[in-house]
Design a protein around this motif. Structure first.
Motif, PDB file in Angstrom:
ATOM      1  N   ILE A   9       0.689  -1.123  -0.010  1.00 38.82           N
ATOM      2  CA  ILE A   9       0.154   0.124   0.072  1.00 38.82           C
ATOM      3  C   ILE A   9       0.733   1.324  -0.004  1.00 38.82           C
ATOM      4  O   ILE A   9       0.641   2.003  -0.965  1.00 38.82           O
ATOM      5  CB  ILE A   9      -1.098  -0.019   1.297  1.00 38.82           C
ATOM      6  N   VAL A  10       1.814   1.573   0.991  1.00 33.88           N
ATOM      7  CA  VAL A  10       2.736   2.422   1.006  1.00 33.88           C
ATOM      8  C   VAL A  10       3.388   2.705  -0.186  1.00 33.88           C
ATOM      9  O   VAL A  10       3.600   3.820  -0.713  1.00 33.88           O
ATOM     10  CB  VAL A  10       3.330   2.484   2.255  1.00 33.88           C
ATOM     11  N   GLY A  11       4.041   1.690  -0.681  1.00 37.74           N
ATOM     12  CA  GLY A  11       4.930   1.732  -1.801  1.00 37.74           C
ATOM     13  C   GLY A  11       4.256   2.120  -2.985  1.00 37.74           C
ATOM     14  O   GLY A  11       4.586   2.806  -3.938  1.00 37.74           O
ATOM     15  N   SER A  12       2.888   1.418  -3.372  1.00 37.89           N
ATOM     16  CA  SER A  12       1.924   2.040  -4.372  1.00 37.89           C
ATOM     17  C   SER A  12       1.820   3.564  -4.278  1.00 37.89           C
ATOM     18  O   SER A  12       1.834   4.263  -5.198  1.00 37.89           O
ATOM     19  CB  SER A  12       0.473   1.085  -4.390  1.00 37.89           C
ATOM     20  N   ILE A  13       1.524   4.168  -3.109  1.00 40.09           N
ATOM     21  CA  ILE A  13       0.854   5.196  -2.956  1.00 40.09           C
ATOM     22  C   ILE A  13       2.234   6.334  -3.217  1.00 40.09           C
ATOM     23  O   ILE A  13       2.223   7.206  -3.995  1.00 40.09           O
ATOM     24  CB  ILE A  13       0.615   5.771  -1.367  1.00 40.09           C
ATOM     25  N   VAL A  14       3.553   5.915  -2.714  1.00 34.92           N
ATOM     26  CA  VAL A  14       4.550   6.617  -3.125  1.00 34.92           C
ATOM     27  C   VAL A  14       5.015   6.729  -4.435  1.00 34.92           C
ATOM     28  O   VAL A  14       5.365   7.785  -4.978  1.00 34.92           O
ATOM     29  CB  VAL A  14       5.821   6.022  -2.278  1.00 34.92           C
ATOM     30  N   ILE A  15       5.055   5.513  -4.803  1.00 34.38           N
ATOM     31  CA  ILE A  15       5.064   5.564  -6.445  1.00 34.38           C
ATOM     32  C   ILE A  15       4.140   6.357  -7.362  1.00 34.38           C
ATOM     33  O   ILE A  15       4.583   6.735  -8.450  1.00 34.38           O
ATOM     34  CB  ILE A  15       5.447   3.942  -6.920  1.00 34.38           C
ATOM     35  N   SER A  16       3.181   6.290  -6.968  1.00 35.52           N
ATOM     36  CA  SER A  16       2.143   6.986  -7.736  1.00 35.52           C
ATOM     37  C   SER A  16       2.066   8.557  -7.553  1.00 35.52           C
ATOM     38  O   SER A  16       1.428   9.225  -8.197  1.00 35.52           O
ATOM     39  CB  SER A  16       0.571   6.804  -7.040  1.00 35.52           C
ATOM     40  N   LEU A  17       2.730   9.126  -6.440  1.00 27.36           N
ATOM     41  CA  LEU A  17       2.850  10.550  -6.288  1.00 27.36           C
ATOM     42  C   LEU A  17       3.104  11.492  -7.502  1.00 27.36           C
ATOM     43  O   LEU A  17       2.597  12.653  -7.526  1.00 27.36           O
ATOM     44  CB  LEU A  17       3.919  10.909  -4.978  1.00 27.36           C
ATOM     45  N   PRO A  18       4.020  11.006  -8.211  1.00 26.69           N
ATOM     46  CA  PRO A  18       4.401  11.992  -9.541  1.00 26.69           C
ATOM     47  C   PRO A  18       3.185  12.020 -10.331  1.00 26.69           C
ATOM     48  O   PRO A  18       2.972  13.230 -10.921  1.00 26.69           O
ATOM     49  CB  PRO A  18       5.526  11.136 -10.274  1.00 26.69           C
ATOM     50  N   PHE A  19       2.544  10.911 -10.537  1.00 26.26           N
ATOM     51  CA  PHE A  19       1.335  10.840 -11.363  1.00 26.26           C
ATOM     52  C   PHE A  19       0.234  11.773 -10.780  1.00 26.26           C
ATOM     53  O   PHE A  19      -0.433  12.794 -11.347  1.00 26.26           O
ATOM     54  CB  PHE A  19       0.867   9.545 -11.830  1.00 26.26           C
ATOM     55  N   LEU A  20      -0.019  11.572  -9.499  1.00 29.48           N
ATOM     56  CA  LEU A  20      -1.060  12.338  -8.684  1.00 29.48           C
ATOM     57  C   LEU A  20      -0.714  13.692  -8.564  1.00 29.48           C
ATOM     58  O   LEU A  20      -1.571  14.744  -9.020  1.00 29.48           O
ATOM     59  CB  LEU A  20      -1.217  11.754  -7.245  1.00 29.48           C
ATOM     60  N   PHE A  21       0.750  14.253  -8.298  1.00 32.51           N
ATOM     61  CA  PHE A  21       0.944  15.676  -8.488  1.00 32.51           C
ATOM     62  C   PHE A  21       0.761  16.075  -9.807  1.00 32.51           C
ATOM     63  O   PHE A  21       0.287  17.320  -9.913  1.00 32.51           O
ATOM     64  CB  PHE A  21       2.533  15.722  -7.942  1.00 32.51           C
ATOM     65  N   ALA A  22       1.273  15.528 -10.839  1.00 31.45           N
ATOM     66  CA  ALA A  22       1.453  15.999 -12.292  1.00 31.45           C
ATOM     67  C   ALA A  22      -0.233  16.402 -12.794  1.00 31.45           C
ATOM     68  O   ALA A  22      -0.710  17.358 -13.369  1.00 31.45           O
ATOM     69  CB  ALA A  22       1.861  14.990 -13.207  1.00 31.45           C
ATOM     70  N   SER A  23      -1.027  15.248 -12.304  1.00 31.54           N
ATOM     71  CA  SER A  23      -2.442  15.448 -12.738  1.00 31.54           C
ATOM     72  C   SER A  23      -3.132  16.365 -12.014  1.00 31.54           C
ATOM     73  O   SER A  23      -4.038  17.221 -12.603  1.00 31.54           O
ATOM     74  CB  SER A  23      -3.180  13.876 -12.530  1.00 31.54           C
ATOM     75  N   ALA A  24      -2.913  16.648 -10.638  1.00 36.94           N
ATOM     76  CA  ALA A  24      -3.390  17.696  -9.945  1.00 36.94           C
ATOM     77  C   ALA A  24      -3.066  19.101 -10.136  1.00 36.94           C
ATOM     78  O   ALA A  24      -4.004  20.055 -10.514  1.00 36.94           O
ATOM     79  CB  ALA A  24      -3.133  17.554  -8.417  1.00 36.94           C
ATOM     80  N   MET A  25      -1.704  19.159 -10.836  1.00 37.72           N
ATOM     81  CA  MET A  25      -1.071  20.681 -11.267  1.00 37.72           C
ATOM     82  C   MET A  25      -1.695  20.697 -12.432  1.00 37.72           C
ATOM     83  O   MET A  25      -2.218  21.951 -13.000  1.00 37.72           O
ATOM     84  CB  MET A  25       0.181  20.518 -11.295  1.00 37.72           C
ATOM     85  N   ILE A  26      -2.067  19.890 -13.630  1.00 31.06           N
ATOM     86  CA  ILE A  26      -2.657  20.131 -14.797  1.00 31.06           C
ATOM     87  C   ILE A  26      -4.032  20.649 -14.425  1.00 31.06           C
ATOM     88  O   ILE A  26      -4.581  21.562 -15.127  1.00 31.06           O
ATOM     89  CB  ILE A  26      -2.488  18.932 -15.689  1.00 31.06           C
TER      90      ILE A  26
END
Length: 146
Positions: A9-26
């Motif tokens: 779970i934690v690994g999935s969240i951490v690895i997903s952060l770049p995608f989540l950040f980029a999507s939120a910023m867009i």
């Protein structure tokens, strides 16, 4: 078959952060500029998953390689940034250069795709190189190191 070195779970969240950040910023950029969510802008989300995943994998693989070779977190992050950080930046720049010419299209959805993809690539690189690395220490299984 090898066991994963990341916490599920934690690994999935951490690895997903770049995608989540980029999507939120867009999304924030779209709201600020009044860009509608349509077919051409929705495509950015699918592309963001691919790009940010690639960027994350470069860093995470290099980081875990060093951790399991006996390095501490700071040494592993430093190694990953030296070994793969330049690759992420080069990938971001080269792909942005490929998308930016679309901005001159007279067809608005194609023009939007050009500048939004270039912008998203920058945000994905920021997520992978700045936001994700400090959190990687929490994504590694402690017992997988043995």
């Amino acid at each position: 078959m090898s066991e994963s070195k990341l916490k599920p779970i934690v690994g999935s969240i951490v690895i997903s952060l770049p995608f989540l950040f980029a999507s939120a910023m867009i999304l924030i950029v779209m709201i600020l500029l009044g860009v509608p969510l349509d077919i051409s802008t929705a495509i950015i989300g699918a592309m963001a998953i691919n790009v940010a995943s690639d960027f994350s994998i470069y860093i995470v693989h290099s980081y875990t390689e060093r951790i399991f070779a006996g390095s501490n977190h700071d040494q592993a992050i430093s190694f990953a940034m030296r070994e793969k950080g330049g690759i992420v930046l080069a990938d971001m720049v080269l792909n942005s250069i490929c998308f930016l010419p679309l901005m001159i299209s007279s067809f608005v959805p194609v023009a939007r795709l050009g500048w939004m993809m270039a912008t998203m690539l920058v945000f994905a690189a920021i997520g992978s190189l700045i936001i994700m690395p400090p959190l990687l220490r929490y994504a590694i299984k402690k017992d997988a190191k043995n």
